[in-house]
Design an enzyme around this catalytic site. Structure first.
Site, PDB file in Angstrom:
ATOM      1  N   HIS A   1       0.804  -1.113  -0.209  1.00  9.50           N
ATOM      2  CA  HIS A   1       0.110  -0.193   0.045  1.00  9.50           C
ATOM      3  C   HIS A   1       0.945   1.236  -0.362  1.00  9.50           C
ATOM      4  CE1 HIS A   1      -2.613   3.219   1.847  1.00  9.50           C
ATOM      5  NE2 HIS A   1      -3.734   2.346   1.461  1.00  9.50           N
TER       6      HIS A   1
ATOM      7  N   ASP B   1       3.584  -4.113   8.022  1.00  8.35           N
ATOM      8  CA  ASP B   1       1.967  -3.538   7.799  1.00  8.35           C
ATOM      9  C   ASP B   1       1.162  -4.223   7.904  1.00  8.35           C
ATOM     10  OD1 ASP B   1      -0.198  -2.169   6.854  1.00  8.35           O
ATOM     11  OD2 ASP B   1       0.467  -1.522   4.866  1.00  8.35           O
TER      12      ASP B   1
ATOM     13  N   GLN C   1      -4.101  -5.078   7.157  1.00 10.19           N
ATOM     14  CA  GLN C   1      -4.964  -6.090   6.554  1.00 10.19           C
ATOM     15  C   GLN C   1      -4.674  -7.534   7.227  1.00 10.19           C
ATOM     16  OE1 GLN C   1      -7.454  -5.106   4.861  1.00 10.19           O
ATOM     17  NE2 GLN C   1      -6.904  -3.286   3.902  1.00 10.19           N
TER      18      GLN C   1
ATOM     19  N   LYS D   1     -10.223  -0.635  10.652  1.00 15.55           N
ATOM     20  CA  LYS D   1     -10.372  -1.612   9.742  1.00 15.55           C
ATOM     21  C   LYS D   1     -10.861  -2.946  10.798  1.00 15.55           C
ATOM     22  CE  LYS D   1      -7.086  -0.166   6.459  1.00 15.55           C
ATOM     23  NZ  LYS D   1      -7.813   0.395   5.180  1.00 15.55           N
TER      24      LYS D   1
ATOM     25  N   CYS E   1      -4.731   2.409  -3.814  1.00 14.47           N
ATOM     26  CA  CYS E   1      -3.383   3.078  -3.032  1.00 14.47           C
ATOM     27  C   CYS E   1      -2.362   2.035  -3.341  1.00 14.47           C
ATOM     28  CB  CYS E   1      -3.628   3.511  -1.599  1.00 14.47           C
ATOM     29  SG  CYS E   1      -5.008   4.616  -1.532  1.00 14.47           S
TER      30      CYS E   1
HETATM   31  N1  7TS Z   1      -1.670  -0.627   4.621  1.00 17.20           N
HETATM   32  C1  7TS Z   1      -2.504  -1.417   4.145  1.00 17.20           C
HETATM   33  C2  7TS Z   1      -2.090  -2.676   3.553  1.00 17.20           C
HETATM   34  C3  7TS Z   1      -3.906  -1.016   3.837  1.00 17.20           C
HETATM   35  O1  7TS Z   1      -4.731  -1.877   3.569  1.00 17.20           O
HETATM   36  C4  7TS Z   1      -4.186   0.686   4.195  1.00 17.20           C
HETATM   37  C5  7TS Z   1      -5.513   0.974   3.923  1.00 17.20           C
HETATM   38  C6  7TS Z   1      -3.255   1.077   4.673  1.00 17.20           C
HETATM   39  C7  7TS Z   1      -1.749   0.716   4.918  1.00 17.20           C
HETATM   40  C8  7TS Z   1      -3.688   2.511   5.356  1.00 17.20           C
HETATM   41  O2  7TS Z   1      -4.281   2.590   6.432  1.00 17.20           O
HETATM   42  P1  7TS Z   1      -4.865   3.675   7.223  1.00 17.20           P
HETATM   43  O3  7TS Z   1      -6.001   3.490   8.165  1.00 17.20           O
HETATM   44  O4  7TS Z   1      -3.862   4.578   7.770  1.00 17.20           O
HETATM   45  O5  7TS Z   1      -5.488   4.628   5.995  1.00 17.20           O
HETATM   46  N2  7TS Z   1      -6.338   0.343   2.870  1.00 17.20           N
HETATM   47  C9  7TS Z   1      -7.394   0.664   2.251  1.00 17.20           C
HETATM   48  C10 7TS Z   1      -7.769   0.273   1.133  1.00 17.20           C
HETATM   49  O6  7TS Z   1      -7.524  -1.031   0.918  1.00 17.20           O
HETATM   50  N3  7TS Z   1      -8.917   0.827   0.782  1.00 17.20           N
HETATM   51  O7  7TS Z   1      -9.088   1.895   1.437  1.00 17.20           O
HETATM   52  C11 7TS Z   1      -7.990   1.951   2.336  1.00 17.20           C
END
Ligand code: 7TS
Length: 404
Positions: free
Chosen positions: A118, A195, A198, A221, A360
């Site tokens: 990501h 990271d 997920q 999430k 992303c």
């Molecule tokens: N890393 C991964 C693997 C992610 O899926 C996401 C967000 C992030 C980092 C960033 O997370 P945040 O909470 O700091 O924004 N992924 C997604 C997605 O897949 N669709 O919308 C956000």
């Protein structure tokens, strides 16, 4: 296959019985237990923690400390001072890249990420590498989207300072061999940064057992609130990391010329903390623990298996990533030459929420040879009927486009 939690636990889902929510990889819906816990903090124990000499402030401090304990338990961290509350995964990864990176990466050193990251685990490392004059290397992927550990093992050298990789890909649902990658990093003295945005929502995570140096996740999430996340690290790493921000709560003594720092976790949490966020995340952790993370993982695996079979059986559909047995609850696909955004719009007419776009993860899109995919993602409140509706809607979209 029914959902493993009652839909009535989720106000938004019960208020919208026809809604088919298949975008939990972007953000998950909130059970009432999480909202109630946050509200309860505001209604009964609300004050600024750490600062007051009065009982109410002590209660707020206590709520914050108890939230940290619950989160540490959930993530399998024995030393709860190594759980730092942040704004989310993006924030956590930026803290490490900026604070640790600036102190530890020099000219000619190497920073490695995988091609499936990501942007939140790609761009901060790319930028710190540029800033420090380091080499930025992208580890190739196996055909199903995991880091190719054989290539990685051959890539690393004494110059490698960081290996940053996802636990689970947000596009493909491919699960990385975390401990193996961490061992490769350790063999050359590099920092392993996982990271877990997920990973943590969907499977049991034991930070101590994974043996990585850093693990990052987002509360929103995993059924918790937006604006909260965690940065978990080994104590030696966090203790040696310069503060990312300075200000209130993170100091020991401020002299006119010099300042000394507070101990962990406070040293890395400058300013008034998001106590309600931490309380909400702790309630989400407790809610997930009550279901059992192995049950969560098994449920998603079963749903994604059916979805994989049914969706890939539609002519003209290409499903990206690993076999159903090897992925978490994420299914990315393209349908003939229908643009994923058009597909998402058509599905929305049937109250089906999927995400379309590059998710992303533009470096991964390039490696898949596409500019965008449609993505359905599953969680505890989804059932087989949701999959059925997705399949019917995809077939209908195909008919519509064939006619047009
Ligand atoms: N890393 C991964 C693997 C992610 O899926 C996401 C967000 C992030 C980092 C960033 O997370 P945040 O909470 O700091 O924004 N992924 C997604 C997605 O897949 N669709 O919308 C956000």
């Amino acid at each position: 296959m029914s959902a493993i939690v009652p839909r009535s636990d989720f106000s938004l889902l019960s208020a919208n019985p026809a809604l088919v929510y298949l975008d939990s990889a972007a953000t998950a819906q909130k059970p009432r237990a999480v909202l109630d816990a946050m509200n309860d903090f505001y209604e009964t124990d609300y004050a600024n923690p750490h600062r007051g000499a009065y009982a109410l402030s002590a209660r707020a401090t206590e709520r914050y400390a108890r939230a940290r304990e619950a989160v540490a338990r959930f993530f399998g961290v024995r030393d709860e001072a190594c759980v730092i509350f942040t704004r989310g995964t993006t924030d956590s990864l930026n803290v490490v890249a900026a604070a640790w990176g600036r102190a530890n990466i020099g000219a000619g050193d190497e920073v490695i990420v995988t091609g499936a990251e990501h942007h939140a685990n790609f761009v901060p490392w790319q930028q710190i590498a540029i800033e420090r004059g380091a080499i930025f290397t992208i580890c190739p992927l196996t055909a199903d989207g995991r880091a190719d550990v054989e290539v990685l093992a051959a890539l690393v050298s004494e110059k490698t300072k960081v290996i940053a990789f996802n636990h689970v890909s947000n596009v493909l649902g491919a699960i990385n061999p975390v401990a193996e990658i961490a061992a490769i990093a350790r063999s050359v003295g590099a920092l392993s940064v996982c990271d877990g945005a997920q990973g943590a929502p969907h499977m049991a995570v034991s930070f101590d057992a994974l043996d990585v140096d850093i693990y990052a996740a987002s509360a929103h999430k995993m059924l918790g609130p937006m604006g909260t996340g965690v940065l978990i690290g080994r104590r030696e790493i966090l203790d040696a990391m310069p503060p990312y921000q300075t200000g209130g709560d993170m100091i020991a003594f401020v002299g006119d010329e010099q300042t000394t720092w507070n101990v962990l976790p406070h040293r890395l949490e400058a300013g008034t903390p998001n106590v309600a966020g931490a309380v909400g995340l702790a309630a989400a952790c407790d809610y997930l623990t009550a279901i059992g993370m192995d049950a969560v993982a098994a449920h998603e695996r079963a749903l994604v298996k059916v979805a994989h079979e049914r969706v890939s059986a539609i002519e003209g559909v290409r499903v990206h990533g690993p076999s159903a047995a090897e992925r978490s609850g994420v299914l990315s696909f393209t349908v003939a030459d229908i643009h994923p955004h058009d597909l998402a719009t058509l599905l929305d007419e049937r109250s089906i929420c999927i995400r379309a776009g590059h998710h992303c993860a533009q470096p991964l899109m390039r490696r898949l040879g596409v500019t965008a995919t449609a993505r359905a993602s599953f969680y505890v409140y989804n059932d087989e009927n949701d999959v059925e509706q997705l399949v019917e809607a995809l077939k209908s979209a195909k008919r519509l486009f064939a006619v047009a």
